[in-house]
Design an enzyme around this catalytic site. Sequence first.
Site, PDB file in Angstrom:
ATOM      1  N   TYR A  92      -1.989  -1.467  10.563  1.00 56.20           N
ATOM      2  CA  TYR A  92      -1.994  -1.573   9.102  1.00 56.20           C
ATOM      3  C   TYR A  92      -0.699  -1.017   8.524  1.00 56.20           C
ATOM      4  O   TYR A  92      -0.037  -1.653   7.687  1.00 56.20           O
ATOM      5  CB  TYR A  92      -3.200  -0.812   8.551  1.00 56.20           C
ATOM      6  CG  TYR A  92      -3.363  -0.898   7.054  1.00 56.20           C
ATOM      7  CD1 TYR A  92      -4.076  -1.944   6.481  1.00 56.20           C
ATOM      8  CD2 TYR A  92      -2.819   0.065   6.213  1.00 56.20           C
ATOM      9  CE1 TYR A  92      -4.234  -2.032   5.106  1.00 56.20           C
ATOM     10  CE2 TYR A  92      -2.968  -0.019   4.841  1.00 56.20           C
ATOM     11  CZ  TYR A  92      -3.680  -1.063   4.293  1.00 56.20           C
ATOM     12  OH  TYR A  92      -3.833  -1.148   2.926  1.00 56.20           O
ATOM     13  N   SER A 114       0.875  -1.168   0.000  1.00 53.07           N
ATOM     14  CA  SER A 114       0.000   0.000   0.000  1.00 53.07           C
ATOM     15  C   SER A 114       0.909   1.214   0.000  1.00 53.07           C
ATOM     16  O   SER A 114       2.083   1.126   0.406  1.00 53.07           O
ATOM     17  CB  SER A 114      -0.878   0.010   1.259  1.00 53.07           C
ATOM     18  OG  SER A 114      -1.477   1.279   1.473  1.00 53.07           O
TER      19      SER A 114
END
Length: 260
Positions: A155, A142
Amino acid sequence: MTTQGQQRTEDRVALVTGGTSGIGLAIALKLRADGLRVAVLDLDRPQAREVAAGHGLTFIGADLSRRPDCRCGIDEAVAALGGLDVLVNNAGFQHIDPIADFPEDTWDTMLAVMLTAPFLLSKYAWPHLRRSGQGRILNVASIHGQVASPYKAAYISAKHGVIGLTRTAALEGGAQGITANALCPAYVRTPLVENQIADQARTRGISTQQIEQTVMLEPAAIKQLLNPEDVAALASYVISPAAWGMTGAVLNLDLGWTAR
């Protein structure tokens, strides 16, 4: 060691984790369209099985927060399709909370699914990828593997770790015909992100469009969410025989987020 084009596309087998929705499903469908035989791994739920069956994909049910399931996932994919040439580590989820309030069990589960599982899956897949001579590990990281935002501690920690894992796998795999690369997309219009947008709109009392433009896309040069198919198109090249010389790459598809 094989290099360019020495293995026919239709002989190649791919396993995509988190492969029954969002980015994972888009990648699985693109790889199948490219001629690969594809298995998708996801939590063993009726809806996931129905999606896989509806698209003609081999389904592997597993909970990647459990270490034994990681080994079983690789073993079942190899047994079902006769080998393994491509591993796409995509499975994950998000949880939004400040560090002071972040649930410890959620932290443990998120790191298990998004960092430990890619390591274990790569470990168990390694002999098969080496045997392929044209093995590919693709980690869907990401843009949050390179930058940080508040309220996403687990995350962001996991995605930063995945980039380190990718680079290490690339160095170790180079002499064995295995490449490892990471994709770093910005926000993608998936069910997960749509739910986040709706939740933030309710919390802030503004429209979903305002959330997209002024909150989620504020750092980006292009003020538009990516689609899963955009990520799948890039994944298709990285996995293809043409990309035999690309390894250890961290590929941004970030709408200009990191250009500042």
